[in-house]
Write a protein that holds these residues in place. Sequence first.
Motif, PDB file in Angstrom:
ATOM      1  N   ARG A 228       3.881  17.685  27.502  1.00  0.00           N
ATOM      2  CA  ARG A 228       3.002  17.079  28.341  1.00  0.00           C
ATOM      3  C   ARG A 228       2.254  16.048  27.551  1.00  0.00           C
ATOM      4  NH1 ARG A 228      -0.129  21.411  31.636  1.00  0.00           N
ATOM      5  NH2 ARG A 228      -0.025  22.348  29.413  1.00  0.00           N
ATOM      6  N   HIS A 229       1.882  16.150  25.910  1.00  0.00           N
ATOM      7  CA  HIS A 229       0.943  15.391  25.402  1.00  0.00           C
ATOM      8  C   HIS A 229       1.495  14.631  24.080  1.00  0.00           C
ATOM      9  CE1 HIS A 229      -0.943  19.035  26.926  1.00  0.00           C
ATOM     10  NE2 HIS A 229      -2.048  17.970  27.094  1.00  0.00           N
ATOM     11  N   VAL A 230       2.727  14.993  23.866  1.00  0.00           N
ATOM     12  CA  VAL A 230       3.189  14.475  22.460  1.00  0.00           C
ATOM     13  C   VAL A 230       3.425  12.872  22.540  1.00  0.00           C
ATOM     14  CG1 VAL A 230       5.696  14.874  22.842  1.00  0.00           C
ATOM     15  CG2 VAL A 230       4.870  14.907  20.458  1.00  0.00           C
ATOM     16  N   LEU A 231       3.985  12.246  23.529  1.00  0.00           N
ATOM     17  CA  LEU A 231       4.141  11.099  23.551  1.00  0.00           C
ATOM     18  C   LEU A 231       3.131  10.188  23.403  1.00  0.00           C
ATOM     19  CD1 LEU A 231       7.075  10.608  26.290  1.00  0.00           C
ATOM     20  CD2 LEU A 231       7.401  10.716  23.779  1.00  0.00           C
ATOM     21  N   GLY A 232       1.930  10.801  23.990  1.00  0.00           N
ATOM     22  CA  GLY A 232       0.637  10.014  24.020  1.00  0.00           C
ATOM     23  C   GLY A 232       0.163  10.081  22.619  1.00  0.00           C
ATOM     24  N   VAL A 233       0.270  11.102  21.967  1.00  0.00           N
ATOM     25  CA  VAL A 233      -0.054  11.143  20.622  1.00  0.00           C
ATOM     26  C   VAL A 233       0.669  10.445  19.749  1.00  0.00           C
ATOM     27  CG1 VAL A 233      -0.055  12.866  18.463  1.00  0.00           C
ATOM     28  CG2 VAL A 233      -0.787  13.723  20.717  1.00  0.00           C
ATOM     29  N   ILE A 234       1.925  10.063  19.871  1.00  0.00           N
ATOM     30  CA  ILE A 234       2.603   9.117  19.221  1.00  0.00           C
ATOM     31  C   ILE A 234       2.325   7.769  19.229  1.00  0.00           C
ATOM     32  CG2 ILE A 234       5.035   8.524  18.941  1.00  0.00           C
ATOM     33  CD1 ILE A 234       6.110  11.062  19.346  1.00  0.00           C
ATOM     34  N   GLU A 235       2.043   7.299  20.847  1.00  0.00           N
ATOM     35  CA  GLU A 235       1.558   6.024  21.014  1.00  0.00           C
ATOM     36  C   GLU A 235       0.371   5.798  20.364  1.00  0.00           C
ATOM     37  OE1 GLU A 235       1.587   6.151  25.290  1.00  0.00           O
ATOM     38  OE2 GLU A 235       3.782   6.310  25.407  1.00  0.00           O
ATOM     39  N   SER A 236      -0.634   6.701  19.954  1.00  0.00           N
ATOM     40  CA  SER A 236      -1.922   6.369  19.493  1.00  0.00           C
ATOM     41  C   SER A 236      -1.787   6.194  18.091  1.00  0.00           C
ATOM     42  CB  SER A 236      -2.854   7.443  20.056  1.00  0.00           C
ATOM     43  OG  SER A 236      -3.167   7.643  21.216  1.00  0.00           O
ATOM     44  N   ILE A 237      -0.740   6.389  17.518  1.00  0.00           N
ATOM     45  CA  ILE A 237      -0.644   6.436  15.896  1.00  0.00           C
ATOM     46  C   ILE A 237      -0.540   4.934  15.695  1.00  0.00           C
ATOM     47  CG2 ILE A 237       0.652   6.836  13.969  1.00  0.00           C
ATOM     48  CD1 ILE A 237       1.460   9.475  15.173  1.00  0.00           C
ATOM     49  N   GLY A 238      -1.530   4.536  14.691  1.00  0.00           N
ATOM     50  CA  GLY A 238      -1.574   3.147  14.307  1.00  0.00           C
ATOM     51  C   GLY A 238      -0.366   2.509  13.325  1.00  0.00           C
ATOM     52  N   PRO A 239      -0.458   1.264  12.979  1.00  0.00           N
ATOM     53  CA  PRO A 239       0.446   0.419  12.314  1.00  0.00           C
ATOM     54  C   PRO A 239       0.429   0.858  10.695  1.00  0.00           C
ATOM     55  CG  PRO A 239      -1.488  -1.051  12.913  1.00  0.00           C
ATOM     56  CD  PRO A 239      -1.619   0.241  13.717  1.00  0.00           C
ATOM     57  N   GLN A 240      -0.713   1.520  10.421  1.00  0.00           N
ATOM     58  CA  GLN A 240      -0.608   1.930   8.974  1.00  0.00           C
ATOM     59  C   GLN A 240       0.174   2.942   8.645  1.00  0.00           C
ATOM     60  OE1 GLN A 240      -2.706   3.246  11.435  1.00  0.00           O
ATOM     61  NE2 GLN A 240      -4.358   4.229  10.616  1.00  0.00           N
TER      62      GLN A 240
ATOM     63  N   GLY B  18       0.733  -1.270  -0.008  1.00  0.00           N
ATOM     64  CA  GLY B  18       0.064  -0.161   0.133  1.00  0.00           C
ATOM     65  C   GLY B  18       0.826   1.276  -0.097  1.00  0.00           C
ATOM     66  N   ALA B  19       0.260   2.506   0.351  1.00  0.00           N
ATOM     67  CA  ALA B  19       0.892   3.858   0.095  1.00  0.00           C
ATOM     68  C   ALA B  19       1.736   3.774   1.233  1.00  0.00           C
ATOM     69  CB  ALA B  19      -0.053   4.827   0.237  1.00  0.00           C
ATOM     70  N   LYS B  20       2.732   4.775   1.214  1.00  0.00           N
ATOM     71  CA  LYS B  20       3.479   4.846   2.460  1.00  0.00           C
ATOM     72  C   LYS B  20       2.887   5.997   2.982  1.00  0.00           C
ATOM     73  CE  LYS B  20       8.185   3.043   0.643  1.00  0.00           C
ATOM     74  NZ  LYS B  20       9.359   3.484   0.444  1.00  0.00           N
TER      75      LYS B  20
END
Length: 343
Positions: free
Chosen positions: A27-39, A13-15
Amino acid sequence: MQKNHLQTDAQGGAKVAVIIPCYKVVRHVLGVIESIGPQVHAIYAVDDCCPDGSGRYIQAHCKDPRVRVCFNTENQGVGGAVMAGYQQAIADGMDILVKIDGDGQMDPALLDDFIAPIIHGEADYTKGNRFFDLEGVRTMPPVRIFGNAVLSIMSKFSTGYWHLFDPTNGYTAIHAAVASRLPFSKISRRYFFETDILFRLNTLGAVVLDVPMQAHYGDEVSGLHIRKIVGEFLVKHLRNSAKRVFYNHYLRNVSIASLELPLGVLLLLAAATYGGYHWAQSAAAGLTTPAGTVVLSAVLLLAGLQFLLAFLAADMAALPTRPLHLTQSVRLGRKQKVPHDAL
């Protein structure tokens, strides 16, 4: 039930790359990164000369191998940070570039909703719209509702995308082949970035779609103060409106709408000049303005309004319909010279 993700690069698929502008988001960025899925194939965290050291913080505490931290040597605003991420992702061969803020207001679970129209050839660029769901709108601070309504009206004129709303929404996705054609050096670096890029996309003929979403408001602090930017935005909207109308209706294409606009303006000026002059004369002499003069002024006024409404109708109907990234010259020549640098 877990949502099925779109194909990843390993499946052919697309990159997909995610760009996160980082400025006071520790305060928030690590949580945002952790929520990004495997796609998602790659994540670019752009430290925009953050006084809190967001980039170093991510490097020290984030173990996600997809993350690459980029550093701006000076603060360039959200637009400058996003464009730095775009350029790096394009250089790395990414296909779809998604921008998510690092303050936790944007739900990474919605990524597929933004990516799918681009993968399926329905759009070149997608953006969030927080006004689809009335229940969600009620959770939005009133000043943001009013400010977005005002900015959305101005944006419709300046961008030519009359069907869009919520122009300052920063949750976006763009095909890399289209992003590579944008004149990065000319796009606004700060809070006008989202609207300015829409203006640039319209001059390219890109297809843009709104994606329904809800924002999450917590303890994050927004740097966008409506009262401070309305005047600045108004000037920039007027500038972009004039550029877009000239380019789309006179330089790139000429149609009946190209005649309707100047005729409408001339007739309105004639109505104001003729009617105002005779009204002033009659008032100074203490006489009633002749009925014929009033009727002629009214005819000029109505004719001028009719021509302007006809122009607006033609402008609204002139939306791009075929995604730009499906064009062969765009697919094969990402780095070709952008023909609209003068805009």
